[in-house]
Design an enzyme around this catalytic site. Sequence first.
Site, mmCIF file in Angstrom:
data_model
loop_
_atom_site.group_PDB
_atom_site.id
_atom_site.type_symbol
_atom_site.label_atom_id
_atom_site.label_comp_id
_atom_site.label_asym_id
_atom_site.label_seq_id
_atom_site.Cartn_x
_atom_site.Cartn_y
_atom_site.Cartn_z
ATOM 1 N N LYS A 55 0.840 -1.213 0.000
ATOM 2 C CA LYS A 55 0.000 0.000 0.000
ATOM 3 C C LYS A 55 0.873 1.262 0.000
ATOM 4 O O LYS A 55 0.545 2.253 -0.646
ATOM 5 C CB LYS A 55 -0.920 0.018 1.224
ATOM 6 C CG LYS A 55 -2.216 -0.753 1.034
ATOM 7 C CD LYS A 55 -3.208 0.075 0.229
ATOM 8 C CE LYS A 55 -4.589 -0.500 0.106
ATOM 9 N NZ LYS A 55 -4.750 -1.744 -0.557
ATOM 10 N N LYS A 85 -3.799 -11.506 -8.015
ATOM 11 C CA LYS A 85 -5.054 -12.134 -7.585
ATOM 12 C C LYS A 85 -6.254 -11.274 -7.972
ATOM 13 O O LYS A 85 -6.111 -10.068 -8.204
ATOM 14 C CB LYS A 85 -5.033 -12.337 -6.068
ATOM 15 C CG LYS A 85 -4.864 -11.037 -5.304
ATOM 16 C CD LYS A 85 -5.191 -11.173 -3.827
ATOM 17 C CE LYS A 85 -5.361 -9.806 -3.195
ATOM 18 N NZ LYS A 85 -6.383 -9.636 -2.244
ATOM 19 N N LYS A 122 -10.970 -6.456 -5.285
ATOM 20 C CA LYS A 122 -12.129 -5.579 -5.440
ATOM 21 C C LYS A 122 -11.840 -4.366 -6.297
ATOM 22 O O LYS A 122 -12.639 -3.970 -7.111
ATOM 23 C CB LYS A 122 -12.587 -5.092 -4.061
ATOM 24 C CG LYS A 122 -13.220 -6.186 -3.245
ATOM 25 C CD LYS A 122 -14.263 -5.612 -2.319
ATOM 26 C CE LYS A 122 -14.446 -6.495 -1.119
ATOM 27 N NZ LYS A 122 -13.481 -6.199 -0.056
HETATM 28 P P1 ADP Z 1 -10.236 -7.537 -1.469
HETATM 29 O O1 ADP Z 1 -8.841 -8.063 -1.278
HETATM 30 O O2 ADP Z 1 -10.841 -8.010 -2.712
HETATM 31 O O3 ADP Z 1 -10.376 -6.068 -1.232
HETATM 32 P P2 ADP Z 1 -10.988 -8.150 1.240
HETATM 33 O O4 ADP Z 1 -9.667 -7.571 1.569
HETATM 34 O O5 ADP Z 1 -12.135 -7.510 1.913
HETATM 35 O O6 ADP Z 1 -11.135 -8.189 -0.342
HETATM 36 O O7 ADP Z 1 -11.009 -9.713 1.532
HETATM 37 C C1 ADP Z 1 -12.054 -10.425 2.123
HETATM 38 C C2 ADP Z 1 -11.716 -11.891 2.117
HETATM 39 O O8 ADP Z 1 -11.587 -12.381 0.789
HETATM 40 C C3 ADP Z 1 -10.394 -12.234 2.820
HETATM 41 O O9 ADP Z 1 -10.569 -13.432 3.550
HETATM 42 C C4 ADP Z 1 -9.435 -12.415 1.687
HETATM 43 O O10 ADP Z 1 -8.383 -13.309 2.012
HETATM 44 C C5 ADP Z 1 -10.336 -13.045 0.637
HETATM 45 N N1 ADP Z 1 -9.819 -12.798 -0.717
HETATM 46 C C6 ADP Z 1 -9.765 -11.611 -1.370
HETATM 47 N N2 ADP Z 1 -9.249 -11.772 -2.613
HETATM 48 C C7 ADP Z 1 -8.980 -13.097 -2.740
HETATM 49 C C8 ADP Z 1 -8.456 -13.909 -3.801
HETATM 50 N N3 ADP Z 1 -8.147 -13.397 -4.982
HETATM 51 N N4 ADP Z 1 -8.314 -15.238 -3.576
HETATM 52 C C9 ADP Z 1 -8.661 -15.786 -2.382
HETATM 53 N N5 ADP Z 1 -9.170 -15.087 -1.371
HETATM 54 C C10 ADP Z 1 -9.340 -13.764 -1.522
#
Ligand code: ADP
Length: 333
Positions: free
Chosen positions: A113, A195, A198
């Site tokens: 970040k 990966k 969002k």
């Molecule tokens: P993002 O990373 O998309 O902003 P969050 O940080 O709110 O989402 O993550 C919420 C949950 O989703 C966490 O448990 C995170 O490990 C899981 N997660 C997010 N992206 C992935 C991914 N590409 N593969 C597996 N798990 C994921």
Amino acid sequence: MNKEIVVSGIRSTGDLHLGNYFGAMKNYVKMQHEYPCFFFVADYHSLTTHPDPAALKNNVYKVLAENIACGLDPEKVTLYVQSDIPEIPELYLMLNMMAYKGELEKTASFKEKARSQPDNVNAGLLTYPTLMSADILIHKGQYVPVGKDQEQHLEMARNFAQRFNHRYGETFPEPLAFNFGTQLVKIPSLDGSGKMSKSVNENATIYLSDSDDIILRKIKKAKSDQGPAEPNSEMPDYIQNLFLLMELVSAADTVEKFKQDYNECNIRYGDLKIQLADDMVRFVAPIREKTHALKNDTALLQKIMKDGKEKARASASSTLAEARKNMGIHYYC
Ligand code: ADP
Ligand code: TRP
């Protein structure tokens, strides 16, 4: 019902995607039948990137609706919003006294970040892992269903719990990242780099709100090539990723057929993509429709949030009272 307490959260930073579903929510839905569960919308965590105040409410409602649409039963689990629980920031403050600047600066998510938003390297970003630890420890959480990207944060939560216990006496269990005894999941993006996420790489991420057409378009655009030149060749990672997605949503014999085609150098990626898109649409469409109906039911969502808040605060205030007492913050008795 097992006795281990389950806690996990999802940030309210945008539309949920396949990574959120297969990394986290799928396990939430399974675990709700087997463990006492606390699931929440991590709206405080989303503040590290300064979201537009006008967008926050809609995002919080959307995450709640998507969780329920995926199968979470608010009667079975405690489903709440992080900022409704004032005990969490209080425990966060205490845990910050156990967290060292050096280790926080070394956290991979912080470094990433700090690189991607150099103009906004705020203290909330630095202490993201202590807030996340407070989320978990406030309910004495033991199992934390999360995707692979959260492994390091869980390790830090264990360290903070251990330090607190060492200094002030046994108070918190050491929480573990949980995926039913198997490796944590990482859902790759469709362009073969990194990966699904969002806010980054929207064209290479499949959202639970994507229309059938958009799903088809994104999958068609996924990176592929001419196919292997020799039988039984090793798959490049972007092709492995397509198979990984197929394994999540397609029937086993369908996956097997395409693997065989690959090994025999007969694979037609156009066909594979159409099959994958069809199966993906069949998976996503019901979640999308259900979310759509729930998202506008403000009365229902508010009731769920209020009930969740009450149950979560009961658990949180009892843990916080114990932590305060063990730290010596008990002046009236
Ligand atoms: P993002 O990373 O998309 O902003 P969050 O940080 O709110 O989402 O993550 C919420 C949950 O989703 C966490 O448990 C995170 O490990 C899981 N997660 C997010 N992206 C992935 C991914 N590409 N593969 C597996 N798990 C994921
Ligand atoms: N940090 C998690 C993520 O980015 C979200 C989160 C916040 C969380 N608090 C949590 C996950 C507590 C599990 C437990 O994905």
